[in-house]
Design a protein around this motif. Sequence first.
Motif, PDB file in Angstrom:
ATOM      1  N   GLN A  46       4.358 -26.059 -31.444  1.00  0.00           N
ATOM      2  CA  GLN A  46       5.569 -25.426 -32.099  1.00  0.00           C
ATOM      3  C   GLN A  46       6.106 -26.197 -33.451  1.00  0.00           C
ATOM      4  N   ARG A  47       6.000 -27.432 -33.303  1.00  0.00           N
ATOM      5  CA  ARG A  47       6.161 -28.189 -34.788  1.00  0.00           C
ATOM      6  C   ARG A  47       5.063 -27.778 -35.731  1.00  0.00           C
ATOM      7  N   VAL A  48       4.003 -27.876 -35.248  1.00  0.00           N
ATOM      8  CA  VAL A  48       2.801 -27.272 -36.325  1.00  0.00           C
ATOM      9  C   VAL A  48       3.310 -25.963 -36.921  1.00  0.00           C
ATOM     10  N   GLN A  88      -6.882 -23.108 -31.825  1.00  0.00           N
ATOM     11  CA  GLN A  88      -6.957 -24.226 -30.975  1.00  0.00           C
ATOM     12  C   GLN A  88      -7.847 -25.165 -31.310  1.00  0.00           C
ATOM     13  N   PRO A  89      -9.376 -24.939 -31.438  1.00  0.00           N
ATOM     14  CA  PRO A  89     -10.162 -26.006 -32.008  1.00  0.00           C
ATOM     15  C   PRO A  89      -9.809 -26.555 -33.374  1.00  0.00           C
ATOM     16  N   ASP A  91       1.154 -35.543 -35.890  1.00  0.00           N
ATOM     17  CA  ASP A  91      -0.327 -36.187 -36.489  1.00  0.00           C
ATOM     18  C   ASP A  91      -1.111 -34.989 -37.102  1.00  0.00           C
ATOM     19  N   PRO A  92      -1.348 -35.134 -38.521  1.00  0.00           N
ATOM     20  CA  PRO A  92      -2.048 -34.066 -39.122  1.00  0.00           C
ATOM     21  C   PRO A  92      -3.532 -33.957 -38.755  1.00  0.00           C
ATOM     22  N   ILE A 102      -2.745 -31.163 -28.210  1.00  0.00           N
ATOM     23  CA  ILE A 102      -1.231 -31.634 -28.090  1.00  0.00           C
ATOM     24  C   ILE A 102      -0.506 -30.699 -27.393  1.00  0.00           C
ATOM     25  N   SER A 103       0.741 -30.887 -27.293  1.00  0.00           N
ATOM     26  CA  SER A 103       1.608 -30.431 -26.271  1.00  0.00           C
ATOM     27  C   SER A 103       2.238 -29.015 -26.834  1.00  0.00           C
TER      28      SER A 103
END
Length: 511
Positions: free
Chosen positions: A147-149, A92-93, A133-134, A141-142
Amino acid sequence: MAAVVEMLGITKRFPGIVANDNIHLVVEKGEIHALLGENGAGKSTLMNILFGLYQPDEGKIRVHGKDVKITDPNVANRLGIGMVHQHFMLVQPFTVTENIILGSEVTNGPLLDLAKAEKKVAELSKRYGLDVDPKARVEDISVGMQQRVEILKTLYRGAEILIFDEPTAVLTPQEITELMQIMRNLVKEGKSIIFITHKLKEIMAICDRVTVIRRGKYIDTVSVKETDPDKLANMMVGRHVQFAVEKEAATPGSSVLELRNVEANGNRGVKALNGITLEVRAGEIVGIAGVEGNGQKELIEVITGLRKTTSGTIVINNQEITNRTPREIAESGIGHIPEDRHKRGLVLDYSIGENMVLNTYYKSPFSKSGILQFDKIFSHARRLIKIFDVRTPSEYTPARALSGGNQQKAIIAREVDRDPDLLIAAQPTRGLDVGAIEFIHKKLVEQRDNGKAVLLLSLELDEIMSLSDRIAVIYEGRIVGVVKPEEVTEHDLGLMMSGATTDKGREEAAT
């Protein structure tokens, strides 16, 4: 079309259970291939074998026509196989880019070349329409963006075959639509996708073929164009499934839950509930409809004692419970099926038997002079396991070993067995198959018909429409209207959920 993956005669055994029993799966290049089955049917086990997390006891795997032995995920990655897990594996961080390159770091000599990695992530994001956004931190983020990551992680490692494990289970309707477009973009670029899901509507909308497994056995592979949801449901559970919720008209009785001008802050100190006034009566199901993040989570937490109110009152059975402890509130007659079964519903390393008494362990007959009576606890669990059809090797099995659907059944068994006057059901069917959904819907209607009050929170509009006797629409922490489902359409609800108003079927929010 040439097959990119062939799993032939795959068998996998665990103590007390055959998870996969001679299963066949053939995926062709450039297709979206659904893997369909009930919770606990063996879908995730099969995909964990393909990704190298498990080894099959029997059978063989071919990738691009060659026999392979996938001993671990690194081997799977080298073969071009990537997996987007149901429960995200992100730090997460860390930033998006830091998460994506973890284990595949780009270096410039002895130093990490983060700028080069960020450039590659941005290029992949643009190419596949992911719009990530990289440099963003994952914690900011949502869920849909996280999930896109996960998808980008697989693409960054060169995946040509992508496994999506229940990808829509935690997404809003809008995010599901966006994910489907991303999947179409991936297939256009020549990728092949294995799509594990329970949602027949999604299979019909996006998949080319579907392989069905039931209780660990292969049933059939069919073209989506040549089937329909009824046939798929029948194949999946082995019987006819009732999609429509059958219930008589409600006959509401006295007030069970009353919220009067309730206000509360969110986690960052910003007001999340803004003057909520709502009543739920005995013998009715009140549904809360709203886009995620409009105060639903905070609403449940103030009722159950997990969050303090800043003003207003909460009354259950004419007894004020505002800001009481969770135990006091539970004992006042409230049962709670939480939104997140892993964080709030179960202690995953405890046995199913122990989980069945999480909120009653200190009472007789489960405790005597402060000492737990395990014979009573486990006999109680055996009874509930049988009544609620919780599929588990035994009452001693750790909760984490059960499928999501059976974990949910265990929670519902525990809460319903306490005979609460008010049952709060938050996302009760999230990530579940049609058979489990049918079962849970029947249990909620049974509670209502037994004179109990039910407060239902769901992001599935069709679930809200079919189960609720009244629907309260929440927007920006306010109840903007209470309507009857037979007097509105999903479109009307959608307008109200977005902050627009509708006169159709509107009632006073408090009634």
